[in-house]
Design an enzyme around this catalytic site. Structure first.
Site, PDB file in Angstrom:
ATOM      1  N   PRO A 246       0.838  -1.212   0.000  1.00 16.11           N
ATOM      2  CG  PRO A 246       0.026  -0.976   2.190  1.00 16.11           C
ATOM      3  CD  PRO A 246       0.804  -1.907   1.308  1.00 16.11           C
ATOM      4  CG  ASP A 421       4.864  -1.108   3.078  1.00 13.24           C
ATOM      5  OD1 ASP A 421       3.659  -1.016   3.374  1.00 13.24           O
ATOM      6  OD2 ASP A 421       5.454  -2.204   2.942  1.00 13.24           O
ATOM      7  CG  HIS A 422      -0.219   3.758   5.160  1.00 13.97           C
ATOM      8  ND1 HIS A 422      -0.097   3.889   6.523  1.00 13.97           N
ATOM      9  CD2 HIS A 422      -1.006   4.789   4.773  1.00 13.97           C
ATOM     10  CE1 HIS A 422      -0.777   4.949   6.932  1.00 13.97           C
ATOM     11  NE2 HIS A 422      -1.330   5.514   5.881  1.00 13.97           N
ATOM     12  NE  ARG A 423       2.762  -3.962   3.463  1.00 16.84           N
ATOM     13  CZ  ARG A 423       3.280  -4.904   2.700  1.00 16.84           C
ATOM     14  NH1 ARG A 423       2.653  -6.074   2.571  1.00 16.84           N
ATOM     15  NH2 ARG A 423       4.408  -4.701   2.040  1.00 16.84           N
TER      16      ARG A 423
END
Length: 449
Positions: A246, A421-423
């Site tokens: 994401p 990376d939004h994770r």
């Protein structure tokens, strides 16, 4: 007893390679450590060493063969006193291609599956696997001795290339010790790799098929270009990255005037030492220091968890013919600008020659892709898994800016975009990391503190 020499796994993610060149011929005597062949992976050409001694009885895979699977028999090694005349006819371990694909020179793997080689005389037991399902790398002679002694290879530590178990390791093990049950391996993260460091599926499952495209352009003149291993892996990994990560993007403009002045002064002082610093050297240092200033962002995605790293290992994209490498500058925050400059020049030169070892392009938590030298103003880079971020760097250009006092001036401004990376990194944390990079580049003297 004759033993098979198997196609080696020269990196943790290698599944197949090209047998580029044999460095021995049938009848040659070899000892442990002697060079046998040059093997091409999707990234580099590496030398393959013998792990046992003996005589090359038969070469099963000719040099130049592509798509040779790991653990395929590529030659037969005879012990002292054995004759090659006693060997049965063995099928080549090279992959077989049939039909039009073979006739047109399609890349290995485009036709039928690889042919199974016929076993050599007194072949060693099949390659063992641990309880976790992971393959255990051991020489054929080591496997046979272990089977005779009743030893569990998963309990033996290998001393050969890449941890491969060799004859000496098995003989050093206690023969009377019962075979211990293999312990399930702890859950491990995906191997940290460069842009093309992970195995690629047979084809990236996206877009129309080759047959469908051929029909569309049937009345047009075109040249069909087969994909080599590097291009296949780039296609698969970047498709995976865009589909599974994401991404979000943070953009900033950076004023470079102070850095350009400082760089000019340093280069004059370093002129006698043959060192010339580039703007990219400062960007590498700025990112490395920023990862130390914002340690929560110095992390990688590990499947079902996050690994926070302590060192600043920064990868830098290097374009080569047909693809790219991302060599990693380890402990970049601990190195001087001149040391980083020299190391980057060396890595880039060897990357273009495909001479990097796997440990030189695998790892890192952060990457830099600089297209400013090509005149690109700004762009969005794709994150290289398992990294959590990559900085896309555009060209520095003079443009009008409004100063802090409200006056209109001209400054050299560089646009950057941080893909995140939004994770692993949330918006505020990503903004903090980018701010630290900006602060370092707009105040370059602090990077020497």
């Amino acid at each position: 007893m004759a033993t098979e020499i198997l196609m080696p796994a020269l990196s943790p993610t290698m599944e197949e390679g090209t047998l580029a060149k044999w460095l021995v011929k049938e009848g040659d005597t070899v000892a442990s450590g002697d060079l046998l062949a040059e093997i091409e992976t999707d990234k580099a050409t590496m030398e393959f060493e013998a792990v046992d001694e003996g005589v090359i009885g038969k070469i099963l895979v000719p040099e130049g063969t592509e798509g040779v699977k790991v653990n395929t028999a590529i030659a037969v090694l005879l012990e002292e006193g054995e004759s090659a005349d006693a060997l049965p006819e063995a099928k080549s371990g090279a992959p077989a291609a049939e039909g039009p694909a073979a006739a047109e020179g399609a890349p290995a793997g485009a036709g039928e599956a690889a042919a199974s080689p016929a076993p050599a005389a007194s072949a060693a037991p099949a390659a063992p696997v641990a309880a976790s399902g992971e393959r255990i790398f051991a020489s054929p002679l080591a496997r046979r001795i272990a089977a005779q002694k009743g030893l569990d290879l998963s309990q033996i530590k290998g001393s050969g290339p890449h941890g491969r178990i060799v004859k000496a390791d098995v003989e050093a093990a206690t023969a009377s010790a019962p075979a211990a049950a293999a312990k399930p391996a702890a859950s491990a993260p995906p191997a940290a790799t460069g842009t093309t460091g992970a195995p690629a599926p047979a084809a990236a499952a996206s877009g129309p098929s080759a047959d469908q495209v051929a029909k569309i352009y049937a009345d047009r003149d075109y040249e069909e270009v087969p994909l080599d291993g590097m291009r296949k892996t780039i296609a698969a990994r970047l498709t995976e990255a865009k589909q599974s990560i994401p991404h979000f993007y943070l953009r900033r403009d950076i004023r470079l005037d102070a850095l350009l002045t400082f760089r000019s002064q340093l280069n004059k002082q370093l002129e006698g030492r043959g060192v010339k610093l580039s703007v990219n050297d400062f960007i590498i240092k700025a990112c490395a220091n920023a990862l130390q200033a914002v340690p929560a962002a110095n992390a990688v995605w590990a499947g079902d968890r996050v690994f926070k790293l302590k060192p600043s290992d920064v990868a830098v994209a290097v374009a080569i013919e047909g693809g790219l490498f991302t060599p990693v500058l380890r402990d970049a925050d601990m190195k001087s600008l001149s040391a980083l400059s020299a190391e980057m020049k060396d890595l880039a030169a060897r990357a273009r020659e495909r001479k990097l070892a796997p440990h030189e392009y695998q790892g890192g938590s952060f990457a830099i892709s600089n297209l400013g030298m090509f005149g690109i103003d700004n762009f969005d880079a794709v994150i290289n898994p398992p990294h959590a971020a990559i900085l896309a760097v555009g060209a520095g250009k003079k443009q009008p800016v409004v100063g802090d006092d409200g006056a209109l001036t001209v400054a050299t401004v560089m646009s950057v975009t941080l893909s995140v990376d939004h994770r692993v990194i949330d918006g505020a944390l990503g903004a903090e990391l980018l701010q630290a990079i900006v602060d370092n580049l707009e105040n370059p003297m602090v990077m020497l503190a």
